[in-house]
Design a protein around this motif. Sequence first.
Motif, PDB file in Angstrom:
ATOM      1  N   HIS A 206      -1.471   4.558 -15.211  1.00 13.36           N
ATOM      2  CA  HIS A 206      -0.749   3.490 -14.664  1.00 13.36           C
ATOM      3  C   HIS A 206      -1.077   3.690 -13.171  1.00 13.36           C
ATOM      4  O   HIS A 206      -1.111   2.459 -12.643  1.00 13.36           O
ATOM      5  N   LEU A 207      -1.348   4.736 -12.486  1.00 17.51           N
ATOM      6  CA  LEU A 207      -1.785   4.838 -11.326  1.00 17.51           C
ATOM      7  C   LEU A 207      -3.270   3.845 -10.979  1.00 17.51           C
ATOM      8  O   LEU A 207      -2.986   3.202  -9.926  1.00 17.51           O
ATOM      9  N   LEU A 208      -3.992   4.224 -11.830  1.00 19.24           N
ATOM     10  CA  LEU A 208      -5.239   3.484 -11.796  1.00 19.24           C
ATOM     11  C   LEU A 208      -5.020   1.884 -11.794  1.00 19.24           C
ATOM     12  O   LEU A 208      -5.653   1.121 -11.031  1.00 19.24           O
ATOM     13  N   GLY A 209      -4.251   1.599 -12.776  1.00 24.03           N
ATOM     14  CA  GLY A 209      -3.789  -0.064 -12.968  1.00 24.03           C
ATOM     15  C   GLY A 209      -3.193  -0.582 -11.605  1.00 24.03           C
ATOM     16  O   GLY A 209      -3.577  -1.619 -11.329  1.00 24.03           O
ATOM     17  N   VAL A 210      -2.385   0.210 -10.903  1.00 22.34           N
ATOM     18  CA  VAL A 210      -1.808  -0.199  -9.877  1.00 22.34           C
ATOM     19  C   VAL A 210      -2.887  -0.440  -8.633  1.00 22.34           C
ATOM     20  O   VAL A 210      -2.866  -1.263  -7.966  1.00 22.34           O
TER      21      VAL A 210
ATOM     22  N   PHE B 281      -7.100  -3.760  -5.488  1.00 16.91           N
ATOM     23  CA  PHE B 281      -8.339  -4.224  -5.205  1.00 16.91           C
ATOM     24  C   PHE B 281      -8.633  -5.759  -5.500  1.00 16.91           C
ATOM     25  O   PHE B 281      -9.423  -6.320  -4.958  1.00 16.91           O
ATOM     26  N   ARG B 282      -7.878  -5.893  -6.744  1.00 20.44           N
ATOM     27  CA  ARG B 282      -8.136  -7.414  -7.146  1.00 20.44           C
ATOM     28  C   ARG B 282      -7.586  -8.335  -6.149  1.00 20.44           C
ATOM     29  O   ARG B 282      -8.104  -9.246  -5.938  1.00 20.44           O
ATOM     30  N   GLU B 283      -6.583  -8.008  -5.522  1.00 18.32           N
ATOM     31  CA  GLU B 283      -5.746  -8.724  -4.618  1.00 18.32           C
ATOM     32  C   GLU B 283      -6.474  -8.983  -3.240  1.00 18.32           C
ATOM     33  O   GLU B 283      -6.703  -9.900  -2.610  1.00 18.32           O
ATOM     34  N   HIS B 284      -7.034  -7.847  -2.959  1.00 20.36           N
ATOM     35  CA  HIS B 284      -7.618  -7.562  -1.242  1.00 20.36           C
ATOM     36  C   HIS B 284      -9.100  -7.184  -1.401  1.00 20.36           C
ATOM     37  O   HIS B 284      -9.628  -7.396  -0.066  1.00 20.36           O
ATOM     38  N   GLY B 285      -9.521  -7.203  -2.678  1.00 18.81           N
ATOM     39  CA  GLY B 285     -11.098  -6.683  -2.502  1.00 18.81           C
ATOM     40  C   GLY B 285     -11.309  -5.293  -1.860  1.00 18.81           C
ATOM     41  O   GLY B 285     -10.400  -4.911  -1.537  1.00 18.81           O
ATOM     42  N   TYR B 286     -12.561  -4.960  -2.039  1.00 19.07           N
ATOM     43  CA  TYR B 286     -12.759  -3.482  -1.782  1.00 19.07           C
ATOM     44  C   TYR B 286     -12.636  -3.334  -0.152  1.00 19.07           C
ATOM     45  O   TYR B 286     -11.823  -2.499   0.272  1.00 19.07           O
ATOM     46  N   GLU B 287     -13.281  -4.285   0.472  1.00 16.30           N
ATOM     47  CA  GLU B 287     -13.238  -4.115   2.046  1.00 16.30           C
ATOM     48  C   GLU B 287     -11.920  -4.426   2.529  1.00 16.30           C
ATOM     49  O   GLU B 287     -11.305  -3.762   3.595  1.00 16.30           O
ATOM     50  N   GLY B 288     -11.043  -5.225   1.878  1.00 17.01           N
ATOM     51  CA  GLY B 288      -9.752  -5.514   2.619  1.00 17.01           C
ATOM     52  C   GLY B 288      -8.605  -4.657   1.995  1.00 17.01           C
ATOM     53  O   GLY B 288      -7.582  -4.657   2.519  1.00 17.01           O
ATOM     54  N   THR B 289      -9.027  -3.634   1.350  1.00 15.84           N
ATOM     55  CA  THR B 289      -8.007  -2.763   0.677  1.00 15.84           C
ATOM     56  C   THR B 289      -8.069  -1.604   1.645  1.00 15.84           C
ATOM     57  O   THR B 289      -9.141  -1.005   1.734  1.00 15.84           O
ATOM     58  N   SER B 290      -6.904  -1.131   1.987  1.00 19.88           N
ATOM     59  CA  SER B 290      -6.696   0.254   2.731  1.00 19.88           C
ATOM     60  C   SER B 290      -5.816   0.876   2.030  1.00 19.88           C
ATOM     61  O   SER B 290      -5.157   0.812   0.881  1.00 19.88           O
ATOM     62  N   LEU B 291      -5.846   2.369   2.577  1.00 13.40           N
ATOM     63  CA  LEU B 291      -4.929   3.446   1.908  1.00 13.40           C
ATOM     64  C   LEU B 291      -3.470   2.875   2.042  1.00 13.40           C
ATOM     65  O   LEU B 291      -2.749   3.431   1.109  1.00 13.40           O
ATOM     66  N   SER B 292      -3.160   2.517   3.287  1.00 11.99           N
ATOM     67  CA  SER B 292      -1.589   1.902   3.447  1.00 11.99           C
ATOM     68  C   SER B 292      -1.312   1.096   2.267  1.00 11.99           C
ATOM     69  O   SER B 292      -0.255   1.116   1.778  1.00 11.99           O
ATOM     70  N   LEU B 293      -2.171   0.028   1.930  1.00 13.47           N
ATOM     71  CA  LEU B 293      -1.677  -0.846   0.977  1.00 13.47           C
ATOM     72  C   LEU B 293      -1.725  -0.039  -0.161  1.00 13.47           C
ATOM     73  O   LEU B 293      -0.676  -0.520  -1.159  1.00 13.47           O
ATOM     74  N   ILE B 294      -2.616   0.842  -0.650  1.00 10.49           N
ATOM     75  CA  ILE B 294      -2.683   1.581  -2.019  1.00 10.49           C
ATOM     76  C   ILE B 294      -1.247   2.306  -2.194  1.00 10.49           C
ATOM     77  O   ILE B 294      -0.674   2.485  -2.974  1.00 10.49           O
ATOM     78  N   GLY B 295      -0.994   2.973  -0.845  1.00 11.47           N
ATOM     79  CA  GLY B 295       0.142   3.697  -0.834  1.00 11.47           C
ATOM     80  C   GLY B 295       1.386   2.989  -0.875  1.00 11.47           C
ATOM     81  O   GLY B 295       2.392   3.323  -1.663  1.00 11.47           O
ATOM     82  N   GLU B 296       1.314   1.798  -0.522  1.00 11.47           N
ATOM     83  CA  GLU B 296       2.593   0.781  -0.599  1.00 11.47           C
ATOM     84  C   GLU B 296       2.886   0.393  -1.957  1.00 11.47           C
ATOM     85  O   GLU B 296       3.961   0.562  -2.358  1.00 11.47           O
ATOM     86  N   ALA B 297       1.777   0.025  -2.713  1.00  8.04           N
ATOM     87  CA  ALA B 297       1.835  -0.238  -3.983  1.00  8.04           C
ATOM     88  C   ALA B 297       2.013   0.937  -4.888  1.00  8.04           C
ATOM     89  O   ALA B 297       2.821   0.498  -6.119  1.00  8.04           O
ATOM     90  N   THR B 298       1.560   2.093  -4.766  1.00  8.97           N
ATOM     91  CA  THR B 298       1.802   3.135  -5.785  1.00  8.97           C
ATOM     92  C   THR B 298       3.059   4.031  -5.185  1.00  8.97           C
ATOM     93  O   THR B 298       3.630   4.665  -6.127  1.00  8.97           O
ATOM     94  N   GLY B 299       3.403   3.858  -3.984  1.00  9.56           N
ATOM     95  CA  GLY B 299       4.673   4.563  -3.723  1.00  9.56           C
ATOM     96  C   GLY B 299       4.314   6.046  -3.105  1.00  9.56           C
ATOM     97  O   GLY B 299       5.259   7.053  -3.043  1.00  9.56           O
ATOM     98  N   LEU B 300       2.869   6.299  -3.152  1.00 16.82           N
ATOM     99  CA  LEU B 300       2.474   7.740  -2.707  1.00 16.82           C
ATOM    100  C   LEU B 300       1.945   7.476  -1.392  1.00 16.82           C
ATOM    101  O   LEU B 300       1.320   6.609  -0.850  1.00 16.82           O
TER     102      LEU B 300
END
Length: 189
Positions: free
Chosen positions: A10-14, A19-38
């Motif tokens: 599930h974590l990998l899916g989120v 990454f799909r929405e923002h691309g690799y370069e546009g993805t930040s740990l903040s965005l990932i944290g926001e999406a995963t809740g971690l």
Amino acid sequence: MRRITPDHDHLLGVVAEVFREHGYEGTSLSLIGEATGLGKGSLYHFFPGGKEEMARAVIAHIDGWFEDNVFAPLRDSADPLAGVERMLAATDSYFRSGRRVCLIGAFALDESRDLFAGQIRDYFGRWVTHLADALARSGHRPGEASELAEEAVAAIQGALTLARAANDLDVFSRALRRLRTRLGMPAKV
């Protein structure tokens, strides 16, 4: 207080969807944290190598899904055309009939492609190889089978891009119908 560990798949899916929405370069740990809740600490606990390790894990996860649902049926089906049919159905399902971007294809086009070049090349190479082998087993000459397989994978990837660019999801469905004919599949009743 008991900690709840997120399900790895599930974590990998989120993370993949970020990454799909923002691309690799546009993805930040903040965005990932926001999406995963971690928080960043938890993300680094799961992925000590940071964003690059996350992307590699996501690619491996997607590759595993394609191995089970696309490559194995092409490779292992006693009836090669049944394997091709399963590939087309699984591809349609995975890409949600054109509504989902191919993340591995997107990484191939991104500025960061060199980071993941081996994984990307292996993924697309196995897809073309297994499809070509299935087509050869179904009666196509080996050279023709290789060309058709390359054309088919390119058509799928191109149809995903065109469907999104044109905001017309039927582009993907039409491309799969044409592929069925081009690959010598029996007409669907």
